[in-house]
Scaffold this motif. Sequence first.
Motif, PDB file in Angstrom:
ATOM      1  N   LEU A   1       2.023   2.451   2.952  1.00 43.20           N
ATOM      2  CA  LEU A   1       3.297   2.165   3.596  1.00 43.20           C
ATOM      3  C   LEU A   1       4.379   2.663   2.641  1.00 43.20           C
ATOM      4  N   VAL A   2       5.176   3.620   3.139  1.00 48.16           N
ATOM      5  CA  VAL A   2       6.110   4.310   2.258  1.00 48.16           C
ATOM      6  C   VAL A   2       7.525   4.172   2.823  1.00 48.16           C
ATOM      7  N   ALA A   3       8.487   3.947   1.955  1.00 45.76           N
ATOM      8  CA  ALA A   3       9.884   3.890   2.401  1.00 45.76           C
ATOM      9  C   ALA A   3      10.276   5.252   2.970  1.00 45.76           C
ATOM     10  N   ARG A   4      10.988   5.244   4.087  1.00 41.02           N
ATOM     11  CA  ARG A   4      11.379   6.508   4.715  1.00 41.02           C
ATOM     12  C   ARG A   4      12.061   7.442   3.730  1.00 41.02           C
TER      13      ARG A   4
ATOM     14  N   LEU B   1       8.537  -7.139  11.648  1.00 41.08           N
ATOM     15  CA  LEU B   1       9.590  -6.130  11.789  1.00 41.08           C
ATOM     16  C   LEU B   1      10.448  -6.071  10.531  1.00 41.08           C
ATOM     17  N   GLN B   2      10.713  -7.243   9.977  1.00 44.52           N
ATOM     18  CA  GLN B   2      11.515  -7.310   8.768  1.00 44.52           C
ATOM     19  C   GLN B   2      10.777  -6.681   7.588  1.00 44.52           C
ATOM     20  N   ARG B   3       9.506  -7.036   7.492  1.00 43.62           N
ATOM     21  CA  ARG B   3       8.695  -6.544   6.378  1.00 43.62           C
ATOM     22  C   ARG B   3       8.533  -5.026   6.427  1.00 43.62           C
ATOM     23  N   LEU B   4       8.447  -4.480   7.637  1.00 47.47           N
ATOM     24  CA  LEU B   4       8.172  -3.053   7.788  1.00 47.47           C
ATOM     25  C   LEU B   4       9.440  -2.217   7.943  1.00 47.47           C
ATOM     26  N   ALA B   5      10.577  -2.863   7.938  1.00 43.65           N
ATOM     27  CA  ALA B   5      11.837  -2.149   8.160  1.00 43.65           C
ATOM     28  C   ALA B   5      11.987  -0.989   7.177  1.00 43.65           C
ATOM     29  N   GLY B   6      12.338   0.171   7.709  1.00 45.76           N
ATOM     30  CA  GLY B   6      12.610   1.318   6.846  1.00 45.76           C
ATOM     31  C   GLY B   6      11.390   1.949   6.210  1.00 45.76           C
ATOM     32  N   THR B   7      10.221   1.689   6.787  1.00 41.89           N
ATOM     33  CA  THR B   7       9.007   2.279   6.211  1.00 41.89           C
ATOM     34  C   THR B   7       8.215   3.049   7.260  1.00 41.89           C
ATOM     35  N   VAL B   8       7.348   3.905   6.799  1.00 43.89           N
ATOM     36  CA  VAL B   8       6.393   4.609   7.657  1.00 43.89           C
ATOM     37  C   VAL B   8       5.039   4.595   6.963  1.00 43.89           C
ATOM     38  N   GLU B   9       4.012   4.928   7.736  1.00 48.90           N
ATOM     39  CA  GLU B   9       2.657   4.954   7.164  1.00 48.90           C
ATOM     40  C   GLU B   9       2.233   6.394   6.885  1.00 48.90           C
ATOM     41  N   TRP B  10       1.579   6.585   5.748  1.00 46.56           N
ATOM     42  CA  TRP B  10       0.940   7.870   5.455  1.00 46.56           C
ATOM     43  C   TRP B  10      -0.552   7.626   5.251  1.00 46.56           C
ATOM     44  N   GLY B  11      -1.348   8.525   5.805  1.00 48.43           N
ATOM     45  CA  GLY B  11      -2.794   8.421   5.644  1.00 48.43           C
ATOM     46  C   GLY B  11      -3.271   9.421   4.599  1.00 48.43           C
ATOM     47  N   LEU B  12      -4.207   9.001   3.766  1.00 53.53           N
ATOM     48  CA  LEU B  12      -4.715   9.891   2.722  1.00 53.53           C
ATOM     49  C   LEU B  12      -6.236   9.881   2.715  1.00 53.53           C
ATOM     50  N   THR B  13      -6.798  11.063   2.710  1.00 53.90           N
ATOM     51  CA  THR B  13      -8.238  11.212   2.520  1.00 53.90           C
ATOM     52  C   THR B  13      -8.448  12.143   1.329  1.00 53.90           C
ATOM     53  N   VAL B  14      -9.075  11.644   0.295  1.00 53.90           N
ATOM     54  CA  VAL B  14      -9.382  12.490  -0.860  1.00 53.90           C
ATOM     55  C   VAL B  14     -10.883  12.738  -0.880  1.00 53.90           C
TER      56      VAL B  14
ATOM     57  N   HIS C   1      -5.920   5.579  -6.567  1.00 51.33           N
ATOM     58  CA  HIS C   1      -5.231   4.591  -5.735  1.00 51.33           C
ATOM     59  C   HIS C   1      -4.169   3.831  -6.535  1.00 51.33           C
ATOM     60  N   ASP C   2      -4.493   3.491  -7.777  1.00 53.21           N
ATOM     61  CA  ASP C   2      -3.512   2.775  -8.607  1.00 53.21           C
ATOM     62  C   ASP C   2      -2.259   3.619  -8.810  1.00 53.21           C
ATOM     63  N   THR C   3      -2.470   4.903  -9.115  1.00 54.80           N
ATOM     64  CA  THR C   3      -1.332   5.787  -9.345  1.00 54.80           C
ATOM     65  C   THR C   3      -0.499   5.947  -8.079  1.00 54.80           C
ATOM     66  N   ILE C   4      -1.190   6.223  -6.966  1.00 52.49           N
ATOM     67  CA  ILE C   4      -0.485   6.533  -5.723  1.00 52.49           C
ATOM     68  C   ILE C   4       0.191   5.287  -5.142  1.00 52.49           C
ATOM     69  N   SER C   5      -0.486   4.160  -5.212  1.00 57.67           N
ATOM     70  CA  SER C   5       0.101   2.965  -4.598  1.00 57.67           C
ATOM     71  C   SER C   5       1.330   2.475  -5.372  1.00 57.67           C
ATOM     72  N   ALA C   6       1.503   2.972  -6.590  1.00 59.98           N
ATOM     73  CA  ALA C   6       2.700   2.607  -7.346  1.00 59.98           C
ATOM     74  C   ALA C   6       3.966   3.101  -6.652  1.00 59.98           C
ATOM     75  N   SER C   7       3.850   4.194  -5.873  1.00 60.34           N
ATOM     76  CA  SER C   7       5.030   4.695  -5.177  1.00 60.34           C
ATOM     77  C   SER C   7       5.016   4.317  -3.692  1.00 60.34           C
ATOM     78  N   ALA C   8       4.204   3.336  -3.335  1.00 61.15           N
ATOM     79  CA  ALA C   8       4.165   2.847  -1.957  1.00 61.15           C
ATOM     80  C   ALA C   8       4.573   1.385  -1.915  1.00 61.15           C
ATOM     81  N   VAL C   9       5.001   0.950  -0.734  1.00 58.45           N
ATOM     82  CA  VAL C   9       5.410  -0.447  -0.563  1.00 58.45           C
ATOM     83  C   VAL C   9       4.178  -1.344  -0.421  1.00 58.45           C
ATOM     84  N   GLU C  10       3.232  -0.858   0.394  1.00 57.62           N
ATOM     85  CA  GLU C  10       1.963  -1.566   0.558  1.00 57.62           C
ATOM     86  C   GLU C  10       0.871  -0.516   0.687  1.00 57.62           C
ATOM     87  N   ALA C  11      -0.361  -0.935   0.481  1.00 55.35           N
ATOM     88  CA  ALA C  11      -1.472   0.002   0.598  1.00 55.35           C
ATOM     89  C   ALA C  11      -2.655  -0.686   1.254  1.00 55.35           C
TER      90      ALA C  11
END
Lengths: 254, 118
Positions: A205-208, A109-122, A177-187
């Motif tokens: 995993l992206v900050a809200r 809960l602490q680790r995921l606080a303030g985040t949401v998940e986004w799914g990407l298919t390229v 993936h390298d570019t996009i995950s730079a703006s995510a908390v986890e991937a």
Amino acid sequence: VPRDDDGPVYFYGIVGRNRRPAGLVGVDGQMTAAIDHGELTAVVSPLQTPSLGDDVATLEAQVRAHEAVVEHLLANDTVLPTRFGTVVASGVQVRDLLAREQVSYLQALQRLAGTVEWGLTVTWDAKAARTHVAAKSTAVVSATAGPGKAYLLSQQQKKAVSDEVQSTRLALASRLHDTISASAVEAAVRPSRDGQTTVLLASYLVARMAQQPFRDGVDAALSSIEDAEPLGLQADLSGPWPPYSFVSLAEAPA
Amino acid sequence: MEGRPTVQRRDTTNLADILDRILDKGIVIAGDISISLVDIELLTIKLRLLIASADKAREMGINWWESDPWLSKGDNRDATQDGNKDRASLESRLDRIEETLHRLELPRTRESDRAQRR
């Protein structure tokens, strides 16, 4: 207060206790209830029959009910979603589970606080990609070869191009993936399902607060590649999701 | 070539996307058989049926199993009998649905799939 004889419950997920949720309509139209232990609250609803999906329409309704409850929880706070179909014999056992796993659930809960998940298919246009790769390929058929040799050479060339298409696809995936995950908390990258049109299948995993920049970043990452190489790239973004892809590994009890 | 790539936004009410997340992800209560009451194997078969029917088949108007007397009769009969028979029936039904879907999908391109979804 859950009792031993309170029967099976459908288990949606876990939130922090200070965010005790109001009743929601859950699976089979049953209202949700909260089961507390320490700092944790499990959200459940009574289940009349412990089997799910008596028919496809019922199963779809149950799937949608699961998601609706978890998304309601997500709207207010951090939630640890369970996998669909988590049914526990009684409320007491849910509380026992919270007690047993409380450290890892609280950490999550602490680790995921303030985040949401986004799914990407390229995806890419496999034909356009092949044409593009073939045009750049150094494997060329000799114009002076006889028919038998020319056939063998063309087979070799086809194979070489296929290999190059695959390596181009993988290189493209890791670059994106390298570019996009730079703006995510986890991937979390998932294996491609078809190996042909899917370039990248991943969850982020992206900050809200950073969802719009994240989406703009995906757009920019794709555009920069497509501008240089016409591969027919397309992306499907879905979200915001509860962090399904970011609880399964860390929280699986040993 | 069509120029700039498109980033499409799909919302979280898309059944296929929901299924893509909630079936193999999320917290699992593992290693404690006593508190998991669901027959996961059977549930998985049912979910595969749901995927086949809801996401692709219904979109294409395929609903032959709904009117197939053998299948609907099989459903009612198996519901009252033991789980193994229920499972065997579902499995064979699933195999046929997926096989049919596979045949029907071959000539379709991703683009037409997209266009139909919109």
